[in-house]
Scaffold this motif. Structure first.
Motif, short mmCIF file in Angstrom:
data_model
loop_
_atom_site.label_atom_id
_atom_site.label_comp_id
_atom_site.label_asym_id
_atom_site.label_seq_id
_atom_site.Cartn_x
_atom_site.Cartn_y
_atom_site.Cartn_z
N HIS A 34 0.81 -1.22 0.00
CA HIS A 34 0.00 0.00 0.00
C HIS A 34 0.84 1.27 0.00
CE1 HIS A 34 -3.20 -2.79 0.69
NE2 HIS A 34 -2.82 -3.05 1.94
N GLN A 171 -8.68 -0.66 -0.99
CA GLN A 171 -7.61 -1.28 -0.22
C GLN A 171 -7.91 -2.75 0.04
OE1 GLN A 171 -7.26 1.24 3.25
NE2 GLN A 171 -5.84 2.64 2.24
N ASP A 174 -6.89 -4.57 -3.02
CA ASP A 174 -5.43 -4.69 -3.06
C ASP A 174 -4.97 -5.85 -2.18
OD1 ASP A 174 -5.17 -2.57 -4.76
OD2 ASP A 174 -4.66 -1.11 -3.21
#
Length: 246
Positions: A34, A171, A174
């Motif tokens: 991230h 996120q 991801d």
């Protein structure tokens, strides 16, 4: 996702040098999941190479599922140092755990179903066009190269999540994409002959979801996405050769 290192075909030795250096930095945790990589200009200055060389090296990292481009944020790492790197992977499914992959599918059903719901409510012309580009790319004379099909079909899922305009959903995706199990899923979707036989069916389902989102039918889009991922789960699990302890 392939477990072997990609062939370096773009830019030659300089591309390979940059790719290997960035790969090592990511594997060893110098760039955490991230986090953002330096800009192309900064990387070009660091390695004393041209920007096209940097772009080629980043393309190889994207091909391996280690990074992705985020509009307004540059290149973001989606691989954690605690995971097995593509070069070192044994090709096993989540280190031999089918159970973990099933949990990954469960998480996808929850997250992506809600993403489709939100995308139907919040999409704009730009995000709608991106989804359309993903589902209608196969209308041309030829399908994508076999090794790229699984990655390209998943581009639609990312476009839906981006259209949902929710950082937490992005996120979460991801996290999914960065998992060893998901990479194994992409690489194993091809049959023994190397062909993804369900490519046409998958794209048809994507088109159905796209039109529901386009018409802002949020509840229907959510259920269509959930059913789509559930069918992918059922089809894929039926083809996994189980071994003792899985």
């Amino acid at each position: 996702m392939p477990t072997d290192a990609p062939q370096i075909t773009l830019g030659g030795r300089r591309t390979e040098m940059v790719y290997r250096a960035l790969l090592t930095d990511i594997k060893e945790g110098r760039y955490e999941a991230h986090s953002r990589l330096p800009t192309e200009n900064e990387l070009a200055e660091t390695f004393a190479v041209s920007r096209p060389v940097i772009r080629n090296a980043l393309a190889l990292l994207k091909q391996q599922g280690l990074v992705r481009s985020v509009q307004g944020s540059g290149t973001v790492v989606i691989f954690g140092s605690e995971q097995t790197a593509p070069e070192q992977g044994s090709g096993s499914l989540l280190s031999g755990s089918v159970r973990d992959l099933q949990r990954c599918f469960e998480f996808r059903i929850l997250i992506e179903g809600e993403a489709a719901y939100a995308a139907a409510l919040r999409h704009n012309p730009r995000t709608l066009e991106r989804m359309a580009d993903c589902v209608y790319t196969t209308r041309g004379p030829a399908l994508p190269a076999l090794a790229e099909q699984a990655h390209q079909t998943f581009d639609f899922h990312r476009a839906v999540v981006d259209a949902a305009d929710n950082l937490f959903l992005q996120q979460s995706l991801d996290l999914i994409v960065g998992s060893a199990g998901f990479r194994a899923y992409l690489s194993r979707r091809r049959g023994r002959d190397g062909i993804i036989h369900d490519h046409g069916q998958v794209n048809s389902e994507h088109i159905e979801i796209f039109h529901l989102i386009e018409r802002r039918q949020a509840a229907e889009a959510r259920e269509a996405m959930r059913g789509h991922i559930q069918r992918a789960h059922d089809s894929f699990m039926g083809r996994i050769p189980l071994t003792n302890g899985e």
